[in-house]
Enzyme design. Structure first.
Site, mmCIF file in Angstrom:
data_model
loop_
_atom_site.group_PDB
_atom_site.id
_atom_site.type_symbol
_atom_site.label_atom_id
_atom_site.label_comp_id
_atom_site.label_asym_id
_atom_site.label_seq_id
_atom_site.Cartn_x
_atom_site.Cartn_y
_atom_site.Cartn_z
ATOM 1 N N LYS A 1 88.993 13.959 48.533
ATOM 2 C CA LYS A 1 88.524 13.452 49.835
ATOM 3 C C LYS A 1 88.020 14.448 50.700
ATOM 4 O O LYS A 1 87.588 15.682 50.390
ATOM 5 C CB LYS A 1 90.089 12.964 50.405
ATOM 6 C CG LYS A 1 90.616 11.772 49.849
ATOM 7 C CD LYS A 1 91.866 11.288 50.396
ATOM 8 C CE LYS A 1 92.244 9.922 49.881
ATOM 9 N NZ LYS A 1 93.508 9.330 50.856
ATOM 10 N N ARG B 1 98.122 10.488 43.107
ATOM 11 C CA ARG B 1 96.941 9.448 42.741
ATOM 12 C C ARG B 1 95.564 10.219 42.702
ATOM 13 O O ARG B 1 95.335 10.768 43.685
ATOM 14 C CB ARG B 1 97.011 8.580 43.860
ATOM 15 C CG ARG B 1 95.944 7.321 43.958
ATOM 16 C CD ARG B 1 96.204 6.403 44.980
ATOM 17 N NE ARG B 1 95.206 5.272 44.913
ATOM 18 C CZ ARG B 1 94.052 5.170 45.327
ATOM 19 N NH1 ARG B 1 93.277 6.188 45.969
ATOM 20 N NH2 ARG B 1 93.338 4.017 45.234
#
Length: 276
Positions: free
Chosen positions: A223, A257
């Site tokens: 991210k 995740r």
């Protein structure tokens, strides 16, 4: 740790769980258009399972900044054939469906999905909480502010992040609990409507927003807080992802995740050797 009851089976994990991301979108921020076609989807799922994935998280709606809002039909046309193929090929693997739409959740559960992963925590579709609650479906409740169209550029939180996330979890789990005992997993929503500093805080202060002792999922893989901080690209952010996943495990994360299952499993092994 994670305990789930789905499809008449009880799943119990005594160690942190690795959730592998399976995007069937053409425009995901990292792997968009990489797994188009059922053969490619199945091949990647087999690879993730061979590397040690405990859950496959299947998504058909890209939430990257600037992505198009697709119709419910298009989301269904992408996700249901992939779900059917994965369930037929891999009957025992836990499958999570990444959707905020109640009707997609319903279709997916009917086709053998185990978990609904809702980026809106029940705020985008008013029918989601009652559906999940009445049917006691395993549910990943993610924190977010704003609406679908504004989730990356309005209502950006820059202070008191743990307090605000905890309050959101208290409210939304309260709504679910009105229907009886539930199977809830908390996701602080790293990267959604939060400053970079707040995102780092969420990764390092997990117990400050954990409610009712519920398991916490950390989705930090590749991210922007990683690649923007390091001035690199998402493709170059695997090492940074591993560092952040290690921090998350040390701070009590129950689920990671990830895009890169092999590296996350290795991280878990070394973490357990060091701390247990």
């Amino acid at each position: 740790m994670l305990r789930l009851n789905s499809r008449g089976h009880f799943f119990s994990f005594d160690r942190p769980v690795i959730m592998g991301i399976m995007n069937v979108t053409p425009d995901s921020f990292f792997d968009g258009d990489k797994y188009q076609g059922l053969n490619a989807v199945l091949e990647h799922c087999r690879k993730m399972i061979s590397e040690g994935a405990d859950i496959i998280d299947l998504g058909a709606f890209s939430t990257k900044p600037g992505s198009a809002v697709i119709s419910e039909k298009e989301e269904s046309d992408r996700i249901i054939p992939a779900l059917k193929a994965i369930r037929k090929e891999l009957p025992d693997i836990l499958i999570s469906i990444d959707t905020f739409r109640q009707n997609i959740a319903y279709q997916s559960i009917e086709e053998g999905a185990d978990i609904i992963n809702d980026i809106s925590g029940g705020t985008f579709d008013p029918e989601m909480i009652p559906y999940i609650g009445k049917n006691h479906i395993p549910y990943i409740l993610m924190h977010i502010t704003g609406k679908l169209e504004t989730m990356h550029h309005e209502d950006i939180i820059s202070e008191k992040i743990c307090e605000k996330v905890r309050h959101f979890f208290e409210v939304q789990t309260g709504k679910l609990n009105e229907f009886g005992n539930q199977q809830v997993i908390l996701d602080p929503g790293i990267g959604f409507n939060k400053s970079v500093e707040c995102n780092f805080e969420l990764a390092s202060k997990i117990d400050e927003y954990r409610v009712n002792g519920l398991p916490v999922l950390i989705g930090i893989s590749r991210k922007s807080l990683i690649y923007k901080t390091l001035n690199i690209t998402p493709a170059e952010s695997l090492n940074g992802t591993t560092v952040m996943n290690t921090i998350a495990l040390a701070k009590g994360a129950d689920i990671l995740r990830v895009h890169d299952v092999k590296e996350a499993v290795e991280t878990r092994i070394l973490f357990e050797k060091t701390f247990f």
